[in-house]
Write a protein that holds these residues in place. Structure first.
Motif, PDB file in Angstrom:
ATOM      1  N   ASP A   6       0.877  -1.161   0.000  1.00  0.00           N
ATOM      2  CA  ASP A   6       0.000   0.000   0.000  1.00  0.00           C
ATOM      3  C   ASP A   6       0.918   1.215   0.000  1.00  0.00           C
ATOM      4  OD1 ASP A   6      -1.475   2.232   0.626  1.00  0.00           O
ATOM      5  OD2 ASP A   6      -2.575   1.336   2.268  1.00  0.00           O
ATOM      6  N   GLU A   7       1.104   1.797  -1.206  1.00  0.00           N
ATOM      7  CA  GLU A   7       2.087   2.883  -1.301  1.00  0.00           C
ATOM      8  C   GLU A   7       1.671   4.091  -0.476  1.00  0.00           C
ATOM      9  OE1 GLU A   7       0.672   1.997  -4.493  1.00  0.00           O
ATOM     10  OE2 GLU A   7       2.342   1.242  -5.716  1.00  0.00           O
ATOM     11  N   GLY A   8       0.360   4.402  -0.463  1.00  0.00           N
ATOM     12  CA  GLY A   8      -0.109   5.592   0.232  1.00  0.00           C
ATOM     13  C   GLY A   8       0.139   5.541   1.725  1.00  0.00           C
ATOM     14  N   VAL A  67      -4.356  -5.293  -3.254  1.00  0.00           N
ATOM     15  CA  VAL A  67      -4.640  -4.129  -2.416  1.00  0.00           C
ATOM     16  C   VAL A  67      -5.419  -3.087  -3.204  1.00  0.00           C
ATOM     17  CG1 VAL A  67      -3.639  -2.273  -1.036  1.00  0.00           C
ATOM     18  CG2 VAL A  67      -2.519  -4.513  -1.100  1.00  0.00           C
ATOM     19  N   ASP A  68      -6.471  -2.536  -2.592  1.00  0.00           N
ATOM     20  CA  ASP A  68      -7.117  -1.334  -3.097  1.00  0.00           C
ATOM     21  C   ASP A  68      -6.670  -0.185  -2.203  1.00  0.00           C
ATOM     22  OD1 ASP A  68      -8.954   0.894  -3.404  1.00  0.00           O
ATOM     23  OD2 ASP A  68     -10.227  -0.444  -4.567  1.00  0.00           O
ATOM     24  N   ARG A  69      -5.811   0.653  -2.724  1.00  0.00           N
ATOM     25  CA  ARG A  69      -5.203   1.712  -1.922  1.00  0.00           C
ATOM     26  C   ARG A  69      -6.153   2.881  -1.686  1.00  0.00           C
ATOM     27  NH1 ARG A  69      -1.963  -0.701  -5.573  1.00  0.00           N
ATOM     28  NH2 ARG A  69      -0.127  -1.750  -4.729  1.00  0.00           N
ATOM     29  N   GLU A  70      -7.170   3.013  -2.531  1.00  0.00           N
ATOM     30  CA  GLU A  70      -8.161   4.073  -2.335  1.00  0.00           C
ATOM     31  C   GLU A  70      -9.079   3.761  -1.155  1.00  0.00           C
ATOM     32  OE1 GLU A  70     -11.882   6.269  -4.682  1.00  0.00           O
ATOM     33  OE2 GLU A  70     -10.843   4.562  -5.610  1.00  0.00           O
ATOM     34  N   ASP A  97      -8.451   1.335   1.194  1.00  0.00           N
ATOM     35  CA  ASP A  97      -7.738   0.683   2.297  1.00  0.00           C
ATOM     36  C   ASP A  97      -8.286  -0.716   2.554  1.00  0.00           C
ATOM     37  OD1 ASP A  97      -6.120   2.896   2.623  1.00  0.00           O
ATOM     38  OD2 ASP A  97      -7.313   3.749   4.249  1.00  0.00           O
TER      39      ASP A  97
END
Length: 335
Positions: A144-146, A191-194, A196
């Protein structure tokens, strides 16, 4: 000549024959055409990653990572330097952070994750450190880059380890890690980073688990979803359309099943399944811009191509395309 410009490439890692095979992708027809295979630079290639800044392809082997420059014109790969050691065994999958300056590996044999820094101009990797965490035999690694979280699917201990990572490559395991609620022989992560959300495929129980997480990185199980097949082996997301694709190996004849999801981690089965076009579907890759899904079938040494619509309904474009080698186990699409 095929009569069109080469702009996108699909690479396949053939674990059994030690090759990486490139395929040209024609966006006008959603079809692929094989280029020549390249020696992978080591034994048993599986995980693939790329850095668009330096046009470098990376391939994971049993203990090393090979580095190649790639060509959009003919798909050729040229080794840049000697493979770099991961200081580990059973190197399985690769994951870059958002900057492409940090690369992480899941090391099944040594039950560790390795971190590397990547040179901005050359793409050359430099080993930084290994971290073991609390679990054993990790199959997959996801980022999760964010939030700067790293997730590790520990197959032998039925859990997921979560780490924070720093810009230097230093890893710190979060409080409460590893998390095992709803996990059984995990083999693949997405992963969905938007939203979480973390999705984990459970090979042993024919399902996948949906987790949410917050600023502390702690995983909270939301629900467990039937994969509508047996031996699920990979998962991939179209995060722009909120569609999940799961590859089920099954006893005979692989299938791909699609699902949709929302911000709360609620999952709906679309009812759409597609034959994988071969035996033992092993790996997925996706072009969300073209709404195209690629499937590697390790049991039949083939790759298949299918399109999908906004509801997740799939349509076969090509199936049974030979990979020029044996046991295709890794895929990556480079647009």
């Amino acid at each position: 000549s095929s009569g069109y410009a080469y702009q996108s490439v699909l690479y396949v890692a053939n674990k059994g024959s030690g090759q990486i095979v490139g395929f040209d992708f024609d966006s006008s027809t959603s079809k692929i055409l094989e280029f020549s295979p390249t020696a992978a630079g080591g034994n048993f290639p599986i995980g693939l990653a790329h850095d668009s800044r330096t046009q470098t392809l990376y391939a994971a082997h049993s203990a090393t990572i090979s580095e190649f420059t790639y060509s959009f014109e003919n798909g050729s790969l040229v080794a840049l330097r000697d493979p770099v050691s991961a200081e580990a065994t059973g190197v399985n999958e690769l994951a870059f952070d958002a900057t492409n300056r940090l690369l992480f590996t899941s090391n099944f044999g040594s039950s560790t994750v390795s971190s590397f820094t990547s040179d901005d101009e050359t793409g050359e990797l430099k080993f930084f450190e290994n971290d073991g965490g609390a679990g054993r035999e990790p199959y997959d690694v996801a980022i999760d880059e964010g939030g700067k979280f790293l997730f590790l699917a520990n197959n032998a201990t039925n859990d997921i380890a979560v780490f924070t990572y720093r810009s230097t490559g230093v890893l710190d395991e979060v409080a409460g890690s590893p998390f095992g609620d709803g996990v059984s022989q995990p083999v693949a992560l997405a992963v969905d980073r938007e939203y979480d959300l973390l999705f984990c495929v459970n090979f042993n129980s024919n399902n996948f688990t949906v987790f949410s997480y917050g600023d502390d990185g702690a995983l909270r199980r939301e629900r467990v979803i039937n994969s509508h097949g047996t031996r699920p082996r990979d998962i991939i997301l179209d995060t722009s359309r909120k569609i999940i694709f799961v590859a089920n190996q099954n006893v005979a004849g692989g299938t791909i099943r699609s699902f949709t999801y929302d911000e709360g981690g609620n999952v709906s089965d679309t009812g759409f399944s597609m034959n994988s076009g071969g035996e033992r579907a092993r790996a997925l890759a996706i072009s969300t811009a073209n709404r195209v899904l690629f499937v590697a079938n390790e049991g039949s040494n083939t790759v298949s191509v299918m399109t999908y619509d906004s509801e997740g309904k799939m349509t076969s474009v090509q199936s049974g395309i030979g990979v020029g080698g044996f046991t295709p186990s890794g895929l990556i699409f480079i647009p």
